[in-house]
Design a protein around this motif. Structure first.
Motif, PDB file in Angstrom:
ATOM      1  N   ILE A 128      29.192  41.117  46.080  1.00  0.00           N
ATOM      2  CA  ILE A 128      30.631  40.986  46.301  1.00  0.00           C
ATOM      3  C   ILE A 128      31.267  40.024  45.293  1.00  0.00           C
ATOM      4  N   TYR A 129      30.650  38.862  45.124  1.00  0.00           N
ATOM      5  CA  TYR A 129      31.275  37.857  44.247  1.00  0.00           C
ATOM      6  C   TYR A 129      31.156  38.210  42.771  1.00  0.00           C
ATOM      7  N   ASN A 130      30.083  38.865  42.389  1.00  0.00           N
ATOM      8  CA  ASN A 130      29.985  39.300  40.990  1.00  0.00           C
ATOM      9  C   ASN A 130      31.047  40.341  40.672  1.00  0.00           C
ATOM     10  N   ILE A 131      31.278  41.263  41.597  1.00  0.00           N
ATOM     11  CA  ILE A 131      32.340  42.256  41.392  1.00  0.00           C
ATOM     12  C   ILE A 131      33.703  41.565  41.387  1.00  0.00           C
ATOM     13  N   ALA A 132      33.871  40.578  42.261  1.00  0.00           N
ATOM     14  CA  ALA A 132      35.143  39.854  42.330  1.00  0.00           C
ATOM     15  C   ALA A 132      35.423  39.096  41.038  1.00  0.00           C
ATOM     16  N   PHE A 133      34.392  38.446  40.485  1.00  0.00           N
ATOM     17  CA  PHE A 133      34.571  37.718  39.229  1.00  0.00           C
ATOM     18  C   PHE A 133      34.946  38.674  38.105  1.00  0.00           C
ATOM     19  N   ALA A 134      34.292  39.824  38.050  1.00  0.00           N
ATOM     20  CA  ALA A 134      34.600  40.813  37.013  1.00  0.00           C
ATOM     21  C   ALA A 134      36.030  41.322  37.168  1.00  0.00           C
ATOM     22  N   SER A 135      36.430  41.591  38.407  1.00  0.00           N
ATOM     23  CA  SER A 135      37.774  42.121  38.678  1.00  0.00           C
ATOM     24  C   SER A 135      38.850  41.128  38.296  1.00  0.00           C
ATOM     25  N   PHE A 136      38.623  39.870  38.643  1.00  0.00           N
ATOM     26  CA  PHE A 136      39.615  38.841  38.354  1.00  0.00           C
ATOM     27  C   PHE A 136      39.752  38.597  36.856  1.00  0.00           C
ATOM     28  N   ASN A 137      38.621  38.505  36.179  1.00  0.00           N
ATOM     29  CA  ASN A 137      38.643  38.128  34.769  1.00  0.00           C
ATOM     30  C   ASN A 137      39.145  39.226  33.843  1.00  0.00           C
ATOM     31  N   ILE A 138      39.193  40.455  34.324  1.00  0.00           N
ATOM     32  CA  ILE A 138      39.681  41.527  33.467  1.00  0.00           C
ATOM     33  C   ILE A 138      41.210  41.598  33.471  1.00  0.00           C
ATOM     34  N   LEU A 139      41.850  40.800  34.321  1.00  0.00           N
ATOM     35  CA  LEU A 139      43.320  40.775  34.335  1.00  0.00           C
ATOM     36  C   LEU A 139      43.851  40.298  32.976  1.00  0.00           C
ATOM     37  N   PRO A 140      44.871  40.942  32.442  1.00  0.00           N
ATOM     38  CA  PRO A 140      45.385  40.615  31.098  1.00  0.00           C
ATOM     39  C   PRO A 140      46.350  39.436  31.094  1.00  0.00           C
ATOM     40  N   LEU A 141      45.895  38.316  31.643  1.00  0.00           N
ATOM     41  CA  LEU A 141      46.717  37.107  31.690  1.00  0.00           C
ATOM     42  C   LEU A 141      45.947  35.946  31.069  1.00  0.00           C
ATOM     43  N   PRO A 142      46.607  35.132  30.225  1.00  0.00           N
ATOM     44  CA  PRO A 142      45.913  33.994  29.629  1.00  0.00           C
ATOM     45  C   PRO A 142      45.557  32.973  30.714  1.00  0.00           C
ATOM     46  N   PRO A 143      44.366  32.381  30.686  1.00  0.00           N
ATOM     47  CA  PRO A 143      43.360  32.474  29.613  1.00  0.00           C
ATOM     48  C   PRO A 143      42.201  33.401  29.976  1.00  0.00           C
ATOM     49  N   LEU A 144      42.453  34.413  30.795  1.00  0.00           N
ATOM     50  CA  LEU A 144      41.386  35.281  31.285  1.00  0.00           C
ATOM     51  C   LEU A 144      40.854  36.205  30.194  1.00  0.00           C
ATOM     52  N   ASP A 145      39.694  36.808  30.470  1.00  0.00           N
ATOM     53  CA  ASP A 145      39.029  37.654  29.475  1.00  0.00           C
ATOM     54  C   ASP A 145      39.864  38.861  29.094  1.00  0.00           C
TER      55      ASP A 145
END
Length: 203
Positions: A128-145
């Protein structure tokens, strides 16, 4: 003996383990791929590791439990060291997300063969948390991935202009969370990644 108290402690520790691993494997991915692209900055600073102590930001971790939104210490990357800027920036930006999804796939496959309730809870939280981290970090907002990925294709002037407002992103996130906007944006991404992980359960 207060069993509900013990259950709460157990639940907290399982959640903490899942967060620490997801966070660490994400940052390790950035450092590892940056090094492959010719930038040893993170490696030289001891960040190319899954040891969570190297990646934890105390305030970011606290926020993770208070408002379910937090952060780690960013892995330092010097793009001038990349053999190829665009390839380096794209692969490093995606590396953390990829490592989270790969971890989720591995844990989801192991989960199919576990009978222990405790092990089942740990593995489920790791998925759950690995999917959550991937989902959050793919958002196109600085400073995210997701932002770093898009920035690869933007003019430097535009990037500098938008980065000036990156300090306000945290406020935007908090507002989005309390207005439920955050869930409306994140849930479809989480659902898509979950289906992807499920499709890769092979044994």
């Amino acid at each position: 003996m207060n069993l509900s108290f013990l259950n709460s402690i157990s639940s907290f520790l399982v959640t903490l383990l899942a967060i620490l691993f997801s966070l660490s494997i994400h940052e390790f991915g950035h450092a590892f791929v940056a090094n492959l692209n010719g930038d040893p900055t993170a490696k030289n600073l001891g960040r190319m590791t899954i040891n969570p102590i190297k990646h934890i930001d105390a305030i970011g971790m606290l926020m993770m439990f208070i408002i379910r939104f937090g952060w780690a210490k960013p892995v330092p990357v010097n793009t001038y060291n990349f053999k190829n800027y665009k390839i380096g920036n794209i692969t490093v930006s995606l590396a953390g997300i990829f490592m989270n999804l790969l971890s989720a796939v591995i844990f989801a496959n192991i989960l199919q063969h576990i009978d222990s309730q405790l092990a089942n809870d740990i593995l489920m939280n790791l998925v759950i948390y690995n999917i959550a981290f991937a989902s959050f970090n793919i958002l196109p907002l600085p400073p995210l991935d997701g932002w770093n990925l898009i920035a690869t294709f933007l003019p430097a002037r535009t990037i500098d202009l938008l980065n000036q407002y990156s300090r306000y992103v945290f406020i935007v996130f908090v507002i989005m969370m309390f207005t439920n906007t955050f869930s409306l944006i994140l849930n479809p991404i989480y659902f898509t990644f979950t289906r992807l992980v499920e499709s890769l359960i092979i044994f």
